[in-house]
Design an enzyme around this catalytic site. Structure first.
Site, PDB file in Angstrom:
ATOM      1  N   SER A   1      -9.697   1.815   2.993  1.00 52.38           N
ATOM      2  CA  SER A   1      -8.786   2.537   2.139  1.00 52.38           C
ATOM      3  C   SER A   1      -7.765   1.677   1.396  1.00 52.38           C
ATOM      4  O   SER A   1      -7.125   2.162   0.467  1.00 52.38           O
ATOM      5  CB  SER A   1      -8.042   3.578   2.971  1.00 52.38           C
ATOM      6  OG  SER A   1      -7.201   2.932   3.914  1.00 52.38           O
TER       7      SER A   1
ATOM      8  N   SER B   1      -9.974  -0.650   7.155  1.00 51.25           N
ATOM      9  CA  SER B   1      -9.381  -0.475   5.822  1.00 51.25           C
ATOM     10  C   SER B   1      -8.682  -1.671   5.197  1.00 51.25           C
ATOM     11  O   SER B   1      -8.324  -1.618   4.031  1.00 51.25           O
ATOM     12  CB  SER B   1      -8.399   0.687   5.829  1.00 51.25           C
ATOM     13  OG  SER B   1      -9.107   1.870   5.610  1.00 51.25           O
TER      14      SER B   1
ATOM     15  N   LYS C   1       0.864  -1.184   0.000  1.00 51.19           N
ATOM     16  CA  LYS C   1       0.000   0.000   0.000  1.00 51.19           C
ATOM     17  C   LYS C   1       0.898   1.230   0.000  1.00 51.19           C
ATOM     18  O   LYS C   1       1.939   1.244   0.669  1.00 51.19           O
ATOM     19  CB  LYS C   1      -0.862  -0.050   1.268  1.00 51.19           C
ATOM     20  CG  LYS C   1      -1.913   1.047   1.387  1.00 51.19           C
ATOM     21  CD  LYS C   1      -2.767   0.827   2.638  1.00 51.19           C
ATOM     22  CE  LYS C   1      -3.882   1.837   2.770  1.00 51.19           C
ATOM     23  NZ  LYS C   1      -4.741   1.581   3.934  1.00 51.19           N
TER      24      LYS C   1
HETATM   25  N1  GLN Z   1     -13.162   4.030   6.524  1.00 55.43           N
HETATM   26  C1  GLN Z   1     -12.540   4.511   7.725  1.00 55.43           C
HETATM   27  C2  GLN Z   1     -12.172   5.952   7.556  1.00 55.43           C
HETATM   28  O1  GLN Z   1     -12.571   6.517   6.598  1.00 55.43           O
HETATM   29  C3  GLN Z   1     -11.361   3.667   8.079  1.00 55.43           C
HETATM   30  C4  GLN Z   1     -10.158   3.939   7.259  1.00 55.43           C
HETATM   31  C5  GLN Z   1      -8.997   3.081   7.635  1.00 55.43           C
HETATM   32  O2  GLN Z   1      -9.162   2.032   8.273  1.00 55.43           O
HETATM   33  N2  GLN Z   1      -7.813   3.554   7.282  1.00 55.43           N
HETATM   34  O3  GLN Z   1     -11.492   6.533   8.345  1.00 55.43           O
END
Ligand code: GLN
Length: 486
Positions: free
Chosen positions: A151, A175, A76
């Site tokens: 994400s 994420s 990532k």
């Molecule tokens: N969807 C969550 C957010 O928008 C979690 C994102 C993540 O786990 N990095 O913060």
């Protein structure tokens, strides 16, 4: 070649059925062929990959290979990778070449894994759909009109499309697990502190956790064996030694007590997903597990609590992007205030700005007690609910997401509905527990993810249950019919 598991590829490499160079070339060709449309990679490190593959072939020949030597991986783009652009999918870091590597990047390289490139994500890992990336959205390989989740959506889409056999992700509120569910792959968020965060660009430091993405529990055990363990460079890294995660995969799950939280099966859960999770529970019962209903009453407070703590910590973490030390700098600043303000205004996208503003407000005098400290107390209550549940059961099971993958653009103007997609995943981060998402079937042609949550450091138990399930099902072997580049 590209459909094989890591375990199978490792065997093939040892039997000299093909070399790591040939394997790497195959995946690079697939990336070329499919990724112009899918957009799962931000950077492809073709030249370095072929060099690393050549080295891996030497290690395989001279007997210094590990079980992962010669296997391609993608990271990532929030993991610093020495000499490679590390953008966090932000204009702010579009020009940033990392001067060092994150610990897990280093560990994968030391094991002889071949880095194919860096994957797309929501900007600074803030998002649920991969639509906030500066480089444009990644598409879902099962249906290009849908989001891959976020994400870590670049990593899960690339693994699902068989552009790479494994990838890394980070999970702050879901994420790794939510995009794994949306893309029909497997993703694990380890216990907080189990895998090093060193070199992973910080979002919410007290929730962030790095973890592997791949297809099967057996592959995941191999990856976790390399990634897990103490790192003196991360002050939240735990010192207890990590076990051999492959050793216990085959243990019987007879008598395993599975808890089903009432709150995860109530209103708001898509009925197609519910049916598939019920079917998976039946499979696990056939393997000897018993199930009982449990309650996690305070998990209902996870989303509001998360959206206090996460913006507060991210506002503080992102203060370092000031246009001076690294990243984007505005042109012709008239003074230092103008330099800070314009560099940040130009460098960050709107979701990141929204969170910085909310976080700064929450942390300001007069509000910190009312919001931030209160949220920390609720976080403890959520943790207590899980601890009470683990007095009664060995693992907790439920759906990973309330809905199947949604349409691109479908929720971008409705942040609350976007945030609610993490309703079953974020409580786990608040408690710091390990959890994985694995494929459990399809609803109307779209993947369904099942979440297994364990007690602290119970990753081996989760992988054991997942492995037994995967021995009697083949959802994890399904391959999307991906569309060629336009
Ligand atoms: N969807 C969550 C957010 O928008 C979690 C994102 C993540 O786990 N990095 O913060």
């Amino acid at each position: 070649m590209h459909r094989k598991s890591i375990t199978e590829i490792a065997e093939d490499l040892r039997a000299k059925r093909y070399s790591s160079v040939e394997l790497t070339q195959t995946f690079l060709t697939r990336i070329n062929q499919f990724d112009r449309k899918l957009n799962s990679f931000i950077t492809v490190t073709e030249e370095a990959a072929l060099k690393a593959a050549l080295n891996a072939d030497k290690r395989l020949a001279d007997g210094t290979a590990t079980p992962l030597t010669g296997i391609p991986i993608a990271h990532k783009d929030s993991f610093c990778t020495e000499g490679v652009k590390t953008s966090c999918a932000s204009k702010m870091l579009d020009n940033f070449i990392a001067p060092y590597s994150a610990t897990i990047v280093e560990r994968a390289a030391d094991a002889g894994m071949v880095l194919l490139g860096k994957t797309n994500l929501d900007e600074f890992a803030m998002g649920t759909s991969n639509e906030t990336s500066f480089y444009g959205p990644t598409l879902n390989p099962w249906d290009c009109k849908l989001v891959p989740g976020g994400s870590s959506g670049g990593s899960t889409a690339a693994v699902a499309a068989r552009l790479v056999p494994a990838a890394t992700g980070s999970d702050t509120g879901g994420s790794i697990r939510q995009p794994a569910a949306f893309c029909g792959v497997m993703g694990l968020k380890p216990t907080y502190g189990r895998v090093s965060r060193h070199g992973m660009i910080a979002f919410t430091s007290s929730f962030d956790q790095a973890g592997p993405i791949c297809h099967s529990a057996a592959d995941m055990a191999l990856l976790l064996n390399v990634m897990a363990g103490f790192d003196p460079k991360d002050s939240s890294s735990v010192t207890t030694a990590a076990p051999d995660y492959s050793a216990t995969l085959n243990e019987s799950i007879k008598g395993l007590k599975i808890g089903l939280p009432a709150e995860f099966f109530g209103a708001g859960l898509d009925s197609g997903i519910a049916v598939k999770i019920e079917a998976a529970i039946c499979e696990l019962k056939k393997l000897g597990a018993t199930v009982q209903e449990i309650e996690l009453p305070r998990s209902q407070l996870a989303i509001p609590t998360y959206y206090i703590i996460a913006p507060a910590e991210c506002a503080s973490n992102l203060a370092r992007f000031d246009g001076i030390r690294f990243g984007h700098r505005c042109s012709n600043p008239v003074n230092i205030d103008d330099l800070y303000a314009r560099s940040r205004a130009e460098g960050f996208g709107s979701e990141v700005k929204r969170r910085i503003m909310i976080g700064t407000y929450i942390l300001s005098k007069g509000y910190i007690d009312e919001y931030y400290l209160k949220a920390q107390k609720v976080r403890q209550l959520i943790r207590q609910d899980f601890q009470a549940a683990f007095e009664k059961v060995d693992i907790i099971l439920g759906p990973t997401t309330p809905t199947p993958p949604f349409a691109l653009g479908g929720k971008v103007h409705d942040p609350i509905s976007m945030y609610l997609n993490d309703i079953y995943t974020s409580p786990v981060n608040l408690a710091g527990l390990p959890a994985l998402s694995m494929p459990a079937g399809f609803t109307e042609g779209l993947p369904v993810g099942m979440q297994l949550i364990g007690n602290y450091f119970a990753e081996a138990k989760l992988l054991n249950v997942a492995h037994r399930y995967q021995q009697v099902t083949d959802w994890h072997r399904q391959v999307p019919k991906i569309y060629p580049a336009a």
